[in-house]
Scaffold this motif. Structure first.
Motif, PDB file in Angstrom:
ATOM      1  N   ASP A   1       9.381 -20.465 -19.882  1.00 33.15           N
ATOM      2  CA  ASP A   1      10.681 -20.782 -20.473  1.00 33.15           C
ATOM      3  C   ASP A   1      11.634 -21.371 -19.421  1.00 33.15           C
ATOM      4  O   ASP A   1      12.814 -21.044 -19.364  1.00 33.15           O
TER       5      ASP A   1
ATOM      6  N   ALA B   1      14.352 -14.879 -22.813  1.00 28.00           N
ATOM      7  CA  ALA B   1      14.332 -16.325 -22.999  1.00 28.00           C
ATOM      8  C   ALA B   1      15.709 -16.834 -23.398  1.00 28.00           C
ATOM      9  O   ALA B   1      16.559 -16.091 -23.901  1.00 28.00           O
TER      10      ALA B   1
ATOM     11  N   LYS C   1      12.998 -24.359 -19.146  1.00 27.36           N
ATOM     12  CA  LYS C   1      13.362 -25.656 -19.715  1.00 27.36           C
ATOM     13  C   LYS C   1      14.350 -26.421 -18.841  1.00 27.36           C
ATOM     14  O   LYS C   1      14.319 -27.649 -18.783  1.00 27.36           O
TER      15      LYS C   1
ATOM     16  N   ALA D   1      10.286 -13.848 -20.763  1.00 29.24           N
ATOM     17  CA  ALA D   1      10.906 -14.722 -21.750  1.00 29.24           C
ATOM     18  C   ALA D   1      10.238 -14.545 -23.106  1.00 29.24           C
ATOM     19  O   ALA D   1      10.903 -14.459 -24.150  1.00 29.24           O
ATOM     20  N   GLN D   2       8.922 -14.480 -23.108  1.00 35.74           N
ATOM     21  CA  GLN D   2       8.184 -14.273 -24.348  1.00 35.74           C
ATOM     22  C   GLN D   2       8.526 -12.910 -24.952  1.00 35.74           C
ATOM     23  O   GLN D   2       8.686 -12.778 -26.169  1.00 35.74           O
TER      24      GLN D   2
END
Length: 804
Positions: A385, A633, A387, A596-597
């Motif tokens: 995660d 996340a 990004k 994050a998951q």
């Protein structure tokens, strides 16, 4: 015992404090022999003998007169030392042995063999290597102690100074000076003319800054440069060469990396540099792993200057870039199977080095190296995660070459291999595909800059990208080509999106792309799960995806497949089964350590527990996600607040619900997460209506409808306008004593008419719909209600929205 540490670590002070502490147990005294002034190793025994015979060098104890008489004897100084120490119980401190270490070692060994009551405490930047020697590293000061030293010395330099005035700058000074007491004292002296922030901001040029040491200490301790110069002068050429090259690393390195960058002399030189306290060696995290080597920041800057002087920085940085490009490229495939945890840990450990390599490739405009690193990292970024990292680096790298997506769209050839299957240089076709991959990695971060894609220019670009590939092409089955489907998603063509996923699944089966098949099935399940009319198909895909991921040992993929199946079951009202899937997915994520998951899965489980009748347990889980904070996340935090707001509103805690929405908006701004802003506005409107503030509620619902009626929102959440019509009906019915009751009934008709086929209404939706029905019917007779309801059912979305 030898106290080891870099220059300025406080070894001398510690040795003297230790001497004081044990003085009572040493009837024949504690004696200090300062070896720093000794420039000839042969003079070490004489220097020690002189120290033992000089009254002013005695720290504690008696007998100086006797020793002075003995020192006047013309015998061999080593023999005389042994003779005089043999019958005494005493402590001898040998300070600063590093530049005469061999001579000091031979003397200590000789004395200890002949003097049973003698204890020796040495200070040095490397071990003496005497049998029975105990090594005690003098570590840099931990932050609380470093701050206390800065505060103490700072107050001496500038009366009234406290670190509390600028705690961030004070902490930065201590951290960047590696907690070294001498460096901190030199920085404190600068407080006479600079603020802590000014000092912190100038530490990139620390050797010019920190030059105001005490005039009473040795010259090599009066400036920071002199401290490190002293150590540098004790190195041979191989040691200097390795130390210079080590400065190109970021965050340390293992032995293999050091050998690749520093050459064949690395192994022997590293051992010597560790002994000389210029390199810090420590086991990396985890049992059975290798040693890791790093430089203190001060040594990094010094060695970097020396590297620049030789003109060999470009070669060292190129060796570093090549090594970490290959590490990233070789580790990428390991992220897709049973070795993924070890692969993730390796990339996390080496991430600063990899980022440094990528930064250098971009700075040198080495497009192929930068592309290779970006594409080797893009799946890691996806899994973790990251990004922001993916968006930043893909933006930098895609600008190094020509734009591969220019109008009109040009079909591309099939490519079965990945762009990173081999190191650069790339063939022309592979280079073109790599360029497209960098643009697609950037596109996959669409939610961080969604408004840019909604402009006419953005929409045109999406049409070009979506027309470049054909459904089922091999490269679109693999990451990052797989992210092509985002372009199609953003155009709002859901039917084509499903056709692409269907074709890719066929290609994966035909070409034997096992992992890619599982990933595409999982993604199709995820897309289908958000459409109630396709949710049954989603369950079938998720089952097959889960079986493959389990067979491959891919815990991350298995968790995603279970999450997709949980969503599908949730859309069909099977809340207990969905909760079981989310709980099992959490077990996989915990095994892998993907925080994050875990955040996303925690939100989904909390939400489904609330909907399934376990409200208190679900509410606690949502709060637990918020407590996890930065470890969750980006999407998890706003989603948790949104579901909590609904839960709190349904249970009458309107003020708490509003507070969650205020914080949610802050999360949105931080995450640039705006795709479901219409849903958020709708919940805000619902809360205002529940509190009797109907005009404000309708204002918010109008904004919600504006967001929810755009093309992309209708593709992703086609049921959202119906929910807003129900919420609006409640407030329209409450305005002016029911004067607009007919419009409220029309909105209910429109809400039911525009609900997607097969949509499963959640318990909250059912509650809201039933409440609206009751309140509207209380204002109208049955005939009037039925007429208005039928009229509403004939309205278009735009016409119904106009009623609001």
């Amino acid at each position: 015992m030898t106290l080891l540490g870099p220059g300025g670590a406080g070894k001398t002070r510690l040795s003297q404090e230790a001497g004081d502490a044990v003085a009572e147990a040493m009837p024949d005294g504690v004696w200090l022999a300062e070896l720093a002034p000794v420039d000839d190793p042969e003079n070490v025994p004489e220097a020690v003998l002189t120290a033992l015979g000089a009254r002013e060098t005695v720290l504690r104890g008696a007998g100086a007169e006797e020793m002075r008489v003995a020192a006047d004897r013309p015998d061999d100084p080593v023999v005389r030392l042994a003779e005089h120490c043999a019958g005494r119980h005493m402590l001898l401190i040998l300070d600063n042995c590093e530049h005469v270490v061999d001579a000091a070692a031979h003397l200590v060994d000789h004395l200890l063999r002949r003097c049973p009551g003698l204890t020796v405490l040495a200070t040095s930047r490397e071990p003496l290597g005497v049998p029975g020697e105990l090594l005690r590293p003098v570590e840099p000061l931990a932050e609380p102690h470093a701050l206390r030293l800065l505060a103490d010395r700072g107050a001496a330099a500038r009366p009234g100074f406290t670190v509390d005035a600028d705690p961030e700058a004070a902490a930065e000074i201590c951290r960047r000076l590696d907690g070294l007491p001498l460096a901190i004292e030199l920085a404190a002296a600068r407080l006479r003319m600079l603020t802590p922030r000014q000092i912190a901001d100038r530490l990139d040029d620390r050797f010019r800054l920190l030059t105001s040491g005490s005039r009473t200490v040795l010259p090599r301790q009066q400036t920071l440069r002199a401290v490190v110069d002293w150590s540098w002068e004790l190195l041979d050429e191989d040691e200097r060469d390795v130390l210079r090259r080590l400065s190109v690393f970021a965050g340390g390195c293992d032995l293999a990396a050091a050998e690749a960058v520093c050459g064949p002399a690395a192994l022997e030189a590293l051992g010597s540099l560790v002994d000389k306290s210029l390199v810090v060696a420590a086991p990396s995290a985890g049992a059975g792993t290798e040693m890791r080597y790093r430089l203190l920041e001060t040594v990094v800057e010094y060695a970097g200057e020396r590297l620049d002087e030789t003109g060999t920085r470009p070669a060292a940085e190129r060796a570093h870039l090549t090594y970490y490009r290959e590490l990233a490229r070789a580790t990428d495939p390991l992220l897709r199977g049973s070795g993924q945890r070890a692969a993730i840990e390796l990339l996390e450990l080496e991430y600063e080095n990899i980022r440094t390599a990528l930064r250098r490739a971009v700075a040198e405009r080495d497009e192929q190296e930068a592309l290779c690193l970006t594409l080797a990292l893009c799946w890691y970024w996806q899994m973790r995660d990251l990004k922001t990292e993916a968006r930043h680096w893909s933006a930098q790298v895609k600008d190094l070459g020509p734009d591969p997506f220019t109008a009109p769209a040009r079909p591309v050839p099939d490519l079965r291999g990945r762009a990173v299957d081999s190191p650069p240089p790339m063939s022309p076709d592979v280079l073109d595909e790599a360029r497209r991959g960098a643009h697609l990695v950037h596109l996959a971060c669409m939610d961080m800059d969604l408004p840019a894609w909604e402009t006419p220019e953005g929409q045109e670009r999406l049409r070009v990208i979506s027309g470049t590939y054909r459904p089922g092409q091999p490269q679109t089955c693999r990451f990052p080509g797989f992210m092509w489907f985002y372009a199609v998603l953003l155009t709002g063509d859901m039917d084509r999106l499903r056709a692409i996923l269907d074709a890719n699944i066929r290609t994966c089966r035909e070409l034997g792309y096992t992992w890619e098949l599982a990933q595409t099935l999982q993604m199709r399940a995820n897309i289908l799960a958000n459409r109630s009319d396709w949710a049954g198909d989603a369950t079938v895909d998720a089952d097959e995806s889960l079986e493959i991921f389990d067979r491959l040992g891919d815990a991350w993929g298995a968790a995603e497949a279970l999450s997709a199946r949980g969503e599908a079951r949730e859309r069909q009202g099977e809340f207990a089964a969905a909760a079981a899937d989310y709980e099992r997915a959490i077990e996989y994520a915990e095994r892998l350590g993907t925080n994050a998951q875990l955040g996303i899965l925690g939100v989904r489980l909390g939400s489904v527990l609330v909907e399934g009748g376990e409200g208190e347990r679900g509410e606690k889980m949502l709060f637990d996600v918020l407590d996890a904070g930065r470890h969750a996340a980006r999407e998890a935090m706003p989603a948790a607040r949104l579901f909590l707001a609904v839960r709190l509103g349904r249970t009458g805690r309107l003020a708490e619900a509003r507070r969650q929405l205020v914080l949610l908006r802050e999360d949105f701004e931080a995450a640039h997460f705006v795709l479901f802003a219409g849903y958020v506005l709708g919940v805000e409107g619902w809360l205002e209506g529940a509190d009797g503030r109907h005009e404000e509620a309708l204002r918010l619902i109008r904004q919600a409808l504006e967001r929810s009626l755009d093309k992309l929102s209708l593709v992703v959440t086609p049921h959202m306008p119906s929910l807003h019509f129900v919420t609006a009906a409640l407030s329209v019915a409450g305005i002016d004593g029911g004067a607009r009751a007919l419009d409220a009934a029309r909105l209910l008709g429109a809400a039911d008419a525009h609900l997607p086929p097969g949509h499963f209404s959640s318990p909250w939706e059912v509650e809201a719909r039933a409440q609206a029905e009751r309140e509207v019917r209380a204002l109208l007779d049955d005939a009037a209600h039925e007429r208005a309801y039928a009229e509403g059912g004939a309205l278009s979305l735009a016409e119904a929205a106009a009623l609001v």
